[in-house]
Each structure stands twice: as structure tokens, then as C-alpha cells.
Design a protein around this motif. Structure first.
Motif, PDB file in Angstrom:
ATOM      1  N   PRO A  49       0.810  -1.228   0.000  1.00 43.15           N
ATOM      2  CA  PRO A  49       0.000   0.000   0.000  1.00 43.15           C
ATOM      3  C   PRO A  49       0.839   1.272   0.000  1.00 43.15           C
ATOM      4  N   MET A  50       2.096   1.184   0.437  1.00 46.74           N
ATOM      5  CA  MET A  50       2.942   2.372   0.447  1.00 46.74           C
ATOM      6  C   MET A  50       3.245   2.863  -0.968  1.00 46.74           C
ATOM      7  N   VAL A  51       3.339   1.929  -1.912  1.00 50.38           N
ATOM      8  CA  VAL A  51       3.566   2.313  -3.311  1.00 50.38           C
ATOM      9  C   VAL A  51       2.426   3.187  -3.799  1.00 50.38           C
TER      10      VAL A  51
ATOM     11  N   ALA B  38      -5.378  -7.557  -8.238  1.00 48.49           N
ATOM     12  CA  ALA B  38      -6.205  -6.409  -8.597  1.00 48.49           C
ATOM     13  C   ALA B  38      -7.115  -5.942  -7.461  1.00 48.49           C
ATOM     14  N   PRO B  39      -7.790  -6.843  -6.720  1.00 50.28           N
ATOM     15  CA  PRO B  39      -8.662  -6.338  -5.634  1.00 50.28           C
ATOM     16  C   PRO B  39      -7.912  -5.485  -4.610  1.00 50.28           C
ATOM     17  N   GLN B  40      -6.711  -5.918  -4.208  1.00 56.70           N
ATOM     18  CA  GLN B  40      -5.983  -5.113  -3.235  1.00 56.70           C
ATOM     19  C   GLN B  40      -5.537  -3.793  -3.838  1.00 56.70           C
ATOM     20  N   LYS B  41      -5.209  -3.757  -5.129  1.00 54.16           N
ATOM     21  CA  LYS B  41      -4.809  -2.497  -5.761  1.00 54.16           C
ATOM     22  C   LYS B  41      -5.961  -1.497  -5.774  1.00 54.16           C
TER      23      LYS B  41
ATOM     24  N   LEU C 241      -5.490   2.316   7.236  1.00 56.08           N
ATOM     25  CA  LEU C 241      -4.435   1.499   7.837  1.00 56.08           C
ATOM     26  C   LEU C 241      -4.867   0.045   7.964  1.00 56.08           C
ATOM     27  N   PHE C 242      -6.145  -0.180   8.229  1.00 55.28           N
ATOM     28  CA  PHE C 242      -6.639  -1.558   8.291  1.00 55.28           C
ATOM     29  C   PHE C 242      -6.540  -2.221   6.916  1.00 55.28           C
ATOM     30  N   ILE C 243      -6.979  -1.502   5.884  1.00 50.46           N
ATOM     31  CA  ILE C 243      -6.869  -2.037   4.520  1.00 50.46           C
ATOM     32  C   ILE C 243      -5.406  -2.235   4.154  1.00 50.46           C
TER      33      ILE C 243
ATOM     34  N   GLY D 182     -12.442  -9.217   8.322  1.00 47.82           N
ATOM     35  CA  GLY D 182     -12.451  -7.795   7.970  1.00 47.82           C
ATOM     36  C   GLY D 182     -12.043  -7.565   6.530  1.00 47.82           C
ATOM     37  N   ILE D 183     -10.884  -8.042   6.165  1.00 44.89           N
ATOM     38  CA  ILE D 183     -10.399  -7.876   4.796  1.00 44.89           C
ATOM     39  C   ILE D 183     -11.294  -8.613   3.820  1.00 44.89           C
TER      40      ILE D 183
END
Length: 485
Positions: A95-97, A333-336, A299-301, A314-315
Motif C-alpha cells: 500500500p505504500m507504493v 487487482a482487488p488489493q490495488k 491502515l486496516f486495509i 475484515g479484509i
């Protein structure tokens, strides 16, 4: 002592070159540079902390992969507290990217949009031209230098394995630079660059920087509401097309304009002779709770696991709500999709919560921000050089009988893993922490030296080349250029 060290001698210059800047600044205070806090400094700090988390991520995945899954996902394998939601964000690099890209869109848009609001279109166009000209130098120059050094270490046997000859190694490096690191034609595809796989984001960053500049230019003469509506519409269009990087850069542009409008409104309220509209404490509290909630959700995601998202408490709810085409594009793709949305809200909300904003404007975060690009570039080769030597391995007993086929000799315990062991989650967590205590300073030292002697000079060279290329009628002017992108 300090007075003698401040005298410029060949030896002191060499020592200052090799020392981290925060150490050298103490020994040579007369040469200490000054850094000012500007309205978007908190973004530099956020980018700096995010780059450190990317380093933590690759360190963890390379050496303590058992800590990567979500807490309790496999009943047969014990979990540690470090795998809990929110805590696991400290090594969640993916997620930092996406936060990087939203920040890049914000920072690259800020000055031209500010010029548009000041009705200085000439300045806007000059800034856009300058940023476009220097963008390749800014992004590709340090990467070319770093991969060249990695190539030399490869061929000399210091890092990984040499090729048959220097000419073959050089030709291979040339192909990697041309077809992967500086190759912008794939838009948002991971090209897995040779020599440093972590540089996969750089061609994506370059391509979408050009897209961003084109969009700013296209709407530079538009009315405010038309520009905002069009930018937001393009953001939605990118989401419907499954283009996460395009959405994130344009989201950064949208947030930059909101920031400028808010700053102008506050300035106008202070300058007005009439009293500014009173904001009730209840409304302030609601605003604070909104932004804290957005940060908490983001932050949770951000703790989205690499695998088994559909099983993680949760996720799995977010996973099930993933819209098309993201739900069926590919496994990542879903996480992106969710990383992109949460990154936009985090970048927005961080600037709206005073105590969080002050943290990112603090000296630690600002220092990380200054060396953030260098950390991103240097952490991979530094881990490749030192992580196995520092962490070692636990004792592995022999397999089979001596002299028989398939016999494997015992491996002696070595390094931190050999000293502490990795049998339990507590041992793994302790080994993870101790390894960071040793490898972290090494990465920071290398990044600091690279930042001062490669990264900054490349930025200066790009500026000089631009000024040398200007037509005679164009007066060279110093355009502020943040390394934030």
C-alpha cells in the motif's frame, strides 16, 4: 575538537563524504544545511515513512516469511502479535507504493495549479515545461547509477553471480535499463527489472507523470468547477478501466487543488476585516472523527495480506465488495483497488489532523523524506549484500546416511537465527527485530550517502541541462523542484 574538524582538509572531506549527514552535521556544524517547513512538508514526511515501511516489507518477506500471513489465518501455525491488524502495517509495503503515487500527483500538480489560481498562466506553463523536461533525469538517473553499481558488484562476485565476461554483463545491463527501468510503454505493468526488481514502479511513475502534466495543461484555462469535475470524472474513468496508477496520480492532483482552495479561504478569512465564520466545537470534533476514521480504515486495509484475503477477518468483506473489472482482472487487482482508494483518503486526512501532520513535519519524518528515494533505491542491494550474513540460519541436521544418494550434510547455526532460533513465533519476532537493528542503520547509511552524492547531483545536472537547452529568449529561472516525486 569541533573547531579542528571544521577546517576543510582532504581527510575531513573524505570522512564527511562517507559519514551519514546527521553525524557529519554534528561534527561540521558550519556546513550544516538548513531545511524549511513549507505547506506540503508533511507529504515529504509521509513519503519518507512509507519508504522505510517498503524496506521493512522486503526485509520481512525475504527473511521471516512466516510473519507475513494475517493473524490466526492458519490454525496449525501459531501467530504472533506483529501479525495483528494495524500492527502489521509496519511491514506492509504494497500500500505504500500507492501512497507514493498519490503524493507524486499532489506534489507535481501543486505549483502549476497554484499558478493557475494566481492567474499566472505563463508561470504555470513554464513550471510544466520544466517538470516535464527534468522528469526523466529525476526518475531514471539515480536508477541507472544504482543498477550500474549493482552490475559491477555482480561481475566481481560481490553480489549474486557474474556472467561469462564484462561485455556480456554490460550488454545485459543495457537491455535492462532500456527495456525495463526506462520503458514507459506498459503503463502499469510490473516489468520485474533485472539488477533491482524493486524499481518496477519507476517506469509507471514516469508514464503517469506525463499523463498528469497533459491533464493539467488541458484544463489550465478551464473554469475551476469544470476543472475539478473533469478531474474527478477522469479519476472515476480510470477506476472503471482498472487503471490504478492513473487514478492515484489524478487523485493527487484533485487533492492539491483542494489544499490550495482551503489555504486561500483561510488566508482570506484572516485578512478580512469581518470576523471569520465561527466553527462550532461540535463541527470540529466531527471533522476530526471523520479524518481519524478514514485513516483508521486506510491502515486496516493497508494490512491486506499477500494471500488468503478472502479468509482474513475484515479484509474478506472488502474483498467481496471489490467491483468489476478489479474483481476478475488478476489475483492482485482487488488489493490495488482498495489500496488506491485508501491511499487517496490517507493523503487527504493526514493533512487535516493537526497532531498527525505535525509528526510528519517533525525532524525524523522529514529526514526520512529527504532520503526516501535513496532508501527505495538502495535497500534492495544492501539487503542482498548483508541480510544473509547478519541473519544466518538455524541449525539444520543432516539428512540420510553418509555415502547414500540424497544425503545432505548438517548446516551449522549462524547469525541471529542461529543464536536465537526460529522454532517459535517469539523467536522469529525477536530475530526480526534484532536483524532490523543491524540492517536498518546500514540501509540508512547507504541511502544517505547515495542521496548526497548521486541523487542530489542528478537533480542538479538535470537543472543545468535544462538551462543550457533553453532558447535565447527564455530567461533561465530557478524553479523549485521537490524530490517528492
Amino acid at each position: 575538537m569541533l573547531r579542528s574538524l571544521s577546517r576543510p582538509t582532504w581527510g575531513s572531506n573524505l570522512v564527511r563524504t562517507l559519514l551519514p549527514s546527521f553525524v557529519a552535521d554534528v561534527l561540521w556544524p558550519d556546513h550544516k544545511p538548513t531545511y524549511k517547513i513549507h505547506p506540503t512538508s508533511y507529504l515529504d514526511g509521509l513519503r519518507g515513512i512509507a519508504s522505510v515501511i517498503v524496506f521493512f516489507c522486503h526485509y520481512t518477506e525475504d527473511n521471516f516469511n512466516a510473519l507475513v500471513p494475517s493473524y490466526g489465518i492458519d490454525p496449525e501455525k501459531p501467530s504472533g502479535w506483529i501479525q495483528l491488524p494495524y500492527i502489521r502495517i509496519i511491514f506492509s509495503g504494497r500500500p505504500m507504493v500507492h501512497i507514493f503515487f498519490v503524493i507524486s500527483g499532489f506534489v507535481l500538480s501543486y505549483k502549476p495549479i497554484k499558478s493557475i489560481h494566481a492567474h499566472q498562466l505563463d508561470k504555470c506553463y513554464t513550471t510544466l515545461a520544466s517538470s516535464t523536461f527534468r522528469r526523466a533525469f529525476r526518475l531514471f538517473g539515480p536508477c541507472i547509477a544504482s543498477t550500474f553499481m549493482i552490475m559491477c558488484m555482480n561481475q566481481t562476485g560481490i553480489l549474486w553471480y557474474p556472467m561469462a565476461s564484462w561485455s556480456e554483463q554490460l550488454w545485459n545491463w543495457k537491455n535492462v535499463v532500456f527495456h525495463q527501468i526506462t520503458w514507459p510503454w506498459e503503463w502499469d505493468k510490473d516489468l520485474l527489472p533485472g539488477y533491482d526488481i524493486h524499481l518496477w514502479t519507476i517506469p509507471i511513475e514516469f508514464a503517469h507523470s506525463m499523463l498528469l502534466f497533459m491533464v493539467i495543461l488541458m484544463f489550465s484555462r478551464s473554469k475551476l468547477r469544470i476543472r475539478q469535475a473533469s478531474t474527478f470524472g477522469l479519476m472515476i474513468y480510470c477506476l472503471t478501466c482498472g487503471k490504478w496508477a492513473g487514478f492515484e496520480f489524478l487523485a493527487g492532483m484533485f487533492l492539491a487543488e483542494i489544499h490550495i482552495l482551503q489555504a486561500a479561504a483561510q488566508s482570506k478569512a484572516w485578512e478580512s476585516s469581518d470576523s471569520a465564520p465561527h466553527i462550532s466545537s461540535r463541527l470540529k470534533l466531527l471533522k476530526l472523527l471523520l479524518h481519524l476514521s478514514l485513516i483508521a480504515i486506510g491502515l486496516f486495509i493497508g494490512g491486506w495480506p499477500n494471500h488468503d484475503a478472502d479468509k482474513t477477518p475484515g479484509i474478506r468483506w472488502f474483498f467481496a465488495q471489490t467491483p468489476m473489472p478489479w474483481a476478475k482482472m488478476d489475483v492482485l487487482a482487488p488489493q490495488k483497488f482498495w489500496f488506491g482508494l485508501s491511499a487517496a483518503f490517507i493523503v487527504w486526512s493526514v493533512g487535516e489532523v493537526d497532531f498527525i501532520k505535525r509528526f510528519f513535519e517533525g525532524p525524523l519524518a522529514q529526514y526520512c523524506g529527504r532520503i526516501s528515494y535513496a532508501i527505495y533505491i538502495c535497500h534492495g542491494p544492501m539487503l542482498g549484500l548483508y541480510q544473509r550474513r547478519v541473519l544466518g540460519t538455524e541449525f539444520i541436521p543432516a539428512e540420510g546416511e553418509p555415502g547414500t544418494e540424497g544425503y545432505k550434510t548438517a548446516v551449522a547455526a549462524a547469525g541471529i537465527k542461529g543464536l536465537i532460533g526460529v522454532a517459535t513465533t517469539t523467536q522469529k519476532t525477536m530475530g526480526w527485530f534484532l536483524g532490523l537493528c543491524i540492517l536498518g542503520p546500514i540501509v540508512v547509511w547507504a541511502a544517505d550517502v547515495f542521496w548526497r552524492h548521486v541523487d542530489n547531483p542528478v537533480v542538479s545536472i538535470g537543472k543545468k541541462i535544462e538551462n543550457a537547452c533553453l532558447d535565447d529568449f527564455e530567461t533561465p529561472r530557478s524553479q523549485g523542484y521537490s524530490p517528492a516525486a
